[in-house]
Motif scaffolding. Structure first.
Motif, PDB file in Angstrom:
ATOM      1  N   SER A 163      34.528   6.504  26.450  1.00 14.80           N
ATOM      2  CA  SER A 163      33.635   6.882  27.549  1.00 14.80           C
ATOM      3  C   SER A 163      32.183   6.881  27.084  1.00 14.80           C
ATOM      4  CB  SER A 163      33.984   8.276  28.090  1.00 14.80           C
ATOM      5  OG  SER A 163      35.255   8.280  28.695  1.00 14.80           O
ATOM      6  N   ARG A 164      31.306   6.640  28.044  1.00 14.65           N
ATOM      7  CA  ARG A 164      29.865   6.764  27.801  1.00 14.65           C
ATOM      8  C   ARG A 164      29.271   7.529  28.987  1.00 14.65           C
ATOM      9  NH1 ARG A 164      28.720   1.750  27.355  1.00 14.65           N
ATOM     10  NH2 ARG A 164      29.126   1.716  25.101  1.00 14.65           N
ATOM     11  N   LEU A 165      28.678   8.674  28.710  1.00 12.81           N
ATOM     12  CA  LEU A 165      28.086   9.506  29.759  1.00 12.81           C
ATOM     13  C   LEU A 165      26.566   9.406  29.706  1.00 12.81           C
ATOM     14  CD1 LEU A 165      30.188  12.801  29.443  1.00 12.81           C
ATOM     15  CD2 LEU A 165      30.729  10.725  30.716  1.00 12.81           C
ATOM     16  N   TRP A 223      20.132  25.536  33.265  1.00 11.53           N
ATOM     17  CA  TRP A 223      19.304  24.373  33.547  1.00 11.53           C
ATOM     18  C   TRP A 223      18.696  24.497  34.948  1.00 11.53           C
ATOM     19  CZ3 TRP A 223      18.935  20.965  29.533  1.00 11.53           C
ATOM     20  CH2 TRP A 223      19.963  20.962  28.593  1.00 11.53           C
ATOM     21  N   LYS A 224      17.526  23.922  35.137  1.00 14.58           N
ATOM     22  CA  LYS A 224      16.988  23.813  36.492  1.00 14.58           C
ATOM     23  C   LYS A 224      17.813  22.813  37.288  1.00 14.58           C
ATOM     24  CE  LYS A 224      12.761  23.184  39.178  1.00 14.58           C
ATOM     25  NZ  LYS A 224      11.288  23.037  39.109  1.00 14.58           N
ATOM     26  N   LYS A 225      18.162  21.705  36.633  1.00 12.81           N
ATOM     27  CA  LYS A 225      19.040  20.705  37.244  1.00 12.81           C
ATOM     28  C   LYS A 225      19.619  19.853  36.127  1.00 12.81           C
ATOM     29  CE  LYS A 225      19.170  16.842  40.542  1.00 12.81           C
ATOM     30  NZ  LYS A 225      18.377  16.007  41.470  1.00 12.81           N
ATOM     31  N   ILE A 226      20.938  19.631  36.156  1.00 10.07           N
ATOM     32  CA  ILE A 226      21.570  18.731  35.194  1.00 10.07           C
ATOM     33  C   ILE A 226      22.772  18.092  35.867  1.00 10.07           C
ATOM     34  CG2 ILE A 226      23.098  20.437  34.130  1.00 10.07           C
ATOM     35  CD1 ILE A 226      22.409  19.014  31.423  1.00 10.07           C
ATOM     36  N   MET A 227      23.004  16.822  35.567  1.00 10.25           N
ATOM     37  CA  MET A 227      24.103  16.089  36.206  1.00 10.25           C
ATOM     38  C   MET A 227      24.436  14.867  35.371  1.00 10.25           C
ATOM     39  SD  MET A 227      21.919  14.273  39.291  1.00 10.25           S
ATOM     40  CE  MET A 227      23.292  13.292  39.857  1.00 10.25           C
ATOM     41  N   ILE A 228      25.664  14.358  35.578  1.00 11.95           N
ATOM     42  CA  ILE A 228      26.033  13.059  35.017  1.00 11.95           C
ATOM     43  C   ILE A 228      25.576  11.999  36.013  1.00 11.95           C
ATOM     44  CG2 ILE A 228      27.925  11.546  34.320  1.00 11.95           C
ATOM     45  CD1 ILE A 228      29.488  13.994  33.468  1.00 11.95           C
ATOM     46  N   ARG A 229      24.557  11.242  35.628  1.00 10.89           N
ATOM     47  CA  ARG A 229      24.021  10.211  36.525  1.00 10.89           C
ATOM     48  C   ARG A 229      24.945   9.008  36.603  1.00 10.89           C
ATOM     49  NH1 ARG A 229      20.059  10.449  40.181  1.00 10.89           N
ATOM     50  NH2 ARG A 229      18.394  11.066  38.749  1.00 10.89           N
ATOM     51  N   HIS A 230      25.590   8.681  35.477  1.00 10.69           N
ATOM     52  CA  HIS A 230      26.454   7.497  35.446  1.00 10.69           C
ATOM     53  C   HIS A 230      27.441   7.661  34.304  1.00 10.69           C
ATOM     54  CE1 HIS A 230      27.736   3.371  35.917  1.00 10.69           C
ATOM     55  NE2 HIS A 230      27.382   3.072  34.681  1.00 10.69           N
ATOM     56  N   ARG A 231      28.645   7.146  34.483  1.00 10.76           N
ATOM     57  CA  ARG A 231      29.621   7.172  33.401  1.00 10.76           C
ATOM     58  C   ARG A 231      30.320   5.830  33.313  1.00 10.76           C
ATOM     59  NH1 ARG A 231      33.307  11.726  33.509  1.00 10.76           N
ATOM     60  NH2 ARG A 231      34.261  10.607  31.775  1.00 10.76           N
ATOM     61  N   GLU A 232      30.717   5.479  32.093  1.00 14.41           N
ATOM     62  CA  GLU A 232      31.445   4.243  31.832  1.00 14.41           C
ATOM     63  C   GLU A 232      32.712   4.603  31.068  1.00 14.41           C
ATOM     64  OE1 GLU A 232      28.548   1.047  30.397  1.00 14.41           O
ATOM     65  OE2 GLU A 232      27.361   2.882  30.197  1.00 14.41           O
ATOM     66  N   ASP A 233      33.846   4.066  31.495  1.00 16.34           N
ATOM     67  CA  ASP A 233      35.135   4.318  30.843  1.00 16.34           C
ATOM     68  C   ASP A 233      35.826   2.987  30.548  1.00 16.34           C
ATOM     69  OD1 ASP A 233      35.275   7.289  30.963  1.00 16.34           O
ATOM     70  OD2 ASP A 233      35.238   6.938  33.109  1.00 16.34           O
ATOM     71  N   PHE A 234      36.333   2.848  29.317  1.00 17.79           N
ATOM     72  CA  PHE A 234      36.981   1.615  28.896  1.00 17.79           C
ATOM     73  C   PHE A 234      38.291   1.960  28.187  1.00 17.79           C
ATOM     74  CE2 PHE A 234      32.376   1.241  28.498  1.00 17.79           C
ATOM     75  CZ  PHE A 234      32.100   0.154  29.298  1.00 17.79           C
ATOM     76  N   PRO A 235      39.430   1.371  28.608  1.00 16.84           N
ATOM     77  CA  PRO A 235      40.679   1.591  27.864  1.00 16.84           C
ATOM     78  C   PRO A 235      40.563   0.971  26.478  1.00 16.84           C
ATOM     79  CG  PRO A 235      40.976  -0.112  29.538  1.00 16.84           C
ATOM     80  CD  PRO A 235      39.617   0.477  29.771  1.00 16.84           C
ATOM     81  N   LEU A 236      41.127   1.652  25.489  1.00 17.04           N
ATOM     82  CA  LEU A 236      41.056   1.177  24.108  1.00 17.04           C
ATOM     83  C   LEU A 236      42.338   0.463  23.714  1.00 17.04           C
ATOM     84  CD1 LEU A 236      39.461   4.339  22.469  1.00 17.04           C
ATOM     85  CD2 LEU A 236      38.325   2.160  22.923  1.00 17.04           C
ATOM     86  N   ASP A 237      42.210  -0.467  22.798  1.00 18.79           N
ATOM     87  CA  ASP A 237      43.382  -1.148  22.271  1.00 18.79           C
ATOM     88  C   ASP A 237      44.203  -0.175  21.430  1.00 18.79           C
ATOM     89  OD1 ASP A 237      42.485  -3.492  23.409  1.00 18.79           O
ATOM     90  OD2 ASP A 237      41.387  -4.091  21.608  1.00 18.79           O
ATOM     91  N   GLY A 238      45.521  -0.268  21.539  1.00 18.80           N
ATOM     92  CA  GLY A 238      46.393   0.592  20.747  1.00 18.80           C
ATOM     93  C   GLY A 238      46.562   1.956  21.376  1.00 18.80           C
ATOM     94  N   GLN A 239      47.423   2.769  20.768  1.00 17.08           N
ATOM     95  CA  GLN A 239      47.672   4.117  21.269  1.00 17.08           C
ATOM     96  C   GLN A 239      46.852   5.133  20.492  1.00 17.08           C
ATOM     97  OE1 GLN A 239      51.175   2.611  20.807  1.00 17.08           O
ATOM     98  NE2 GLN A 239      51.063   1.886  22.898  1.00 17.08           N
ATOM     99  N   CYS A 240      46.823   6.336  21.058  1.00 20.55           N
ATOM    100  CA  CYS A 240      46.050   7.424  20.468  1.00 20.55           C
ATOM    101  C   CYS A 240      46.458   7.652  19.020  1.00 20.55           C
ATOM    102  CB  CYS A 240      46.270   8.697  21.289  1.00 20.55           C
ATOM    103  SG  CYS A 240      45.436  10.148  20.614  1.00 20.55           S
TER     104      CYS A 240
END
Length: 300
Positions: A163-165, A223-240
């Motif tokens: 993930s990338r937040l 915080w006065k204001k905080i939020m996740i503006r955008h997120r990116e999620d990518f499945p990874l090769d292999g298992q955990c």
């Protein structure tokens, strides 16, 4: 109240806490310079009418008795905003026996209690007493919600996600928050960057679970204001847990390590960054499209 009256209340409370918790194992003031500046301001040796820019930050460490286990270590982290006690202090709490969800709920309930009963008065001791009175309830809920251990099976382990937040804040000035962001990202194995000032920008990338843990810690700060503006999620090769997952994580990263990035600070308080330099930085990392998501304009 004036800034001087707020500062007098803050200094008086710190002196009270120091007398009640005399050892470093009980009370740790992390920035002695901020405390000295506060004292100088109150005692009139400071030449400015504005409050000191550095804000006092300290830890109160308690060992509490609970029915479900032996003595439990609890750490309250506290930072004074300039307007405290007219606004609440920034308090976070750590207890190893609380789940992430229970810890978040405890912060919410504690802030609600302080807002209703203590706003306008110094309240750190009230927060400590509230935690003593209510911690057992939260630990019980956490233990009740803990899953029953299951026998290991031969089924494949779940696939992990990268993930990338992209986090937006109205501003990031507070030194303690900036320190937390750097320390938590390192602790959780995340790469990315933070840009203090107005606005404040934070990007973290790594395992999905680590990103979610980082966000759960950051969002409960004041915080006065905080939020996740955008997120990116990518499945990874292999298992955990297998080696291919580690290789896949590294191949997805756009940043090497985590850093606090400054882009020619300017303005009266040095709290505005050169957005042109920010765009060039994002462009070099292959993230230039994020600039428009944050600011609604195309960079160049």
């Amino acid at each position: 109240m004036s800034y001087l009256e707020w500062a007098e209340s803050q200094l008086a409370e710190i002196e009270l806490l120091t007398s009640m918790f005399p050892t470093r194992e009980e009370l740790e003031i992390t920035d002695q310079l901020a405390l000295a500046e506060l004292r100088d301001y109150v005692e009139g040796s400071s030449s400015t009418d504005c409050p000191p820019p550095s804000r006092p930050h300290f830890f109160i460490k308690q060992k509490l008795d609970t029915a479900s286990m032996e003595r439990t270590d609890v750490i309250l982290s506290c930072t004074y905003p300039s307007e405290y006690p007219s606004v609440l202090p920034e308090i976070t709490l750590r207890c190893a026996y609380l789940s992430r969800a229970q810890q978040t709920q405890l912060h919410t309930d504690l802030n609600a209690y302080l807002m209703e009963h203590c706003l306008g008065e110094v309240c750190v001791l009230s927060a400590v007493e509230w935690v003593k009175d209510n911690l057992q309830l939260f630990i019980n809920k956490s233990l009740a919600a803990a899953p029953t251990p299951k026998k290991e099976s031969s089924s494949p382990r779940p696939q992990e996600t990268f993930s990338r937040l992209w986090i937006y804040s109205h501003h990031i000035y507070n030194k303690t928050k900036r320190k937390n962001i750097l320390e938590w990202s390192k602790e959780l194995g995340l790469s990315g960057f933070s840009m203090p000032g107005k606005p404040g920008i934070v990007c973290v990338e790594g395992l999905h679970s680590a990103c979610e843990e980082f966000w759960s810690r950051v969002k409960v700060l004041t915080w006065k204001k905080i939020m996740i503006r955008h997120r990116e999620d990518f499945p990874l090769d292999g298992q955990c847990g297998d080696n291919r997952t580690v290789e896949s994580i590294d191949s997805r990263r756009k940043f090497t390590g985590f850093e606090e990035a400054m882009f020619d600070p300017h303005g009266n308080r040095g709290n505005h960054m050169d957005l042109g330099q920010l765009y060039q930085f994002l462009n070099e990392k292959g993230c230039c499209e994020i600039f428009q998501m944050y600011f609604g304009i195309e960079g160049r």
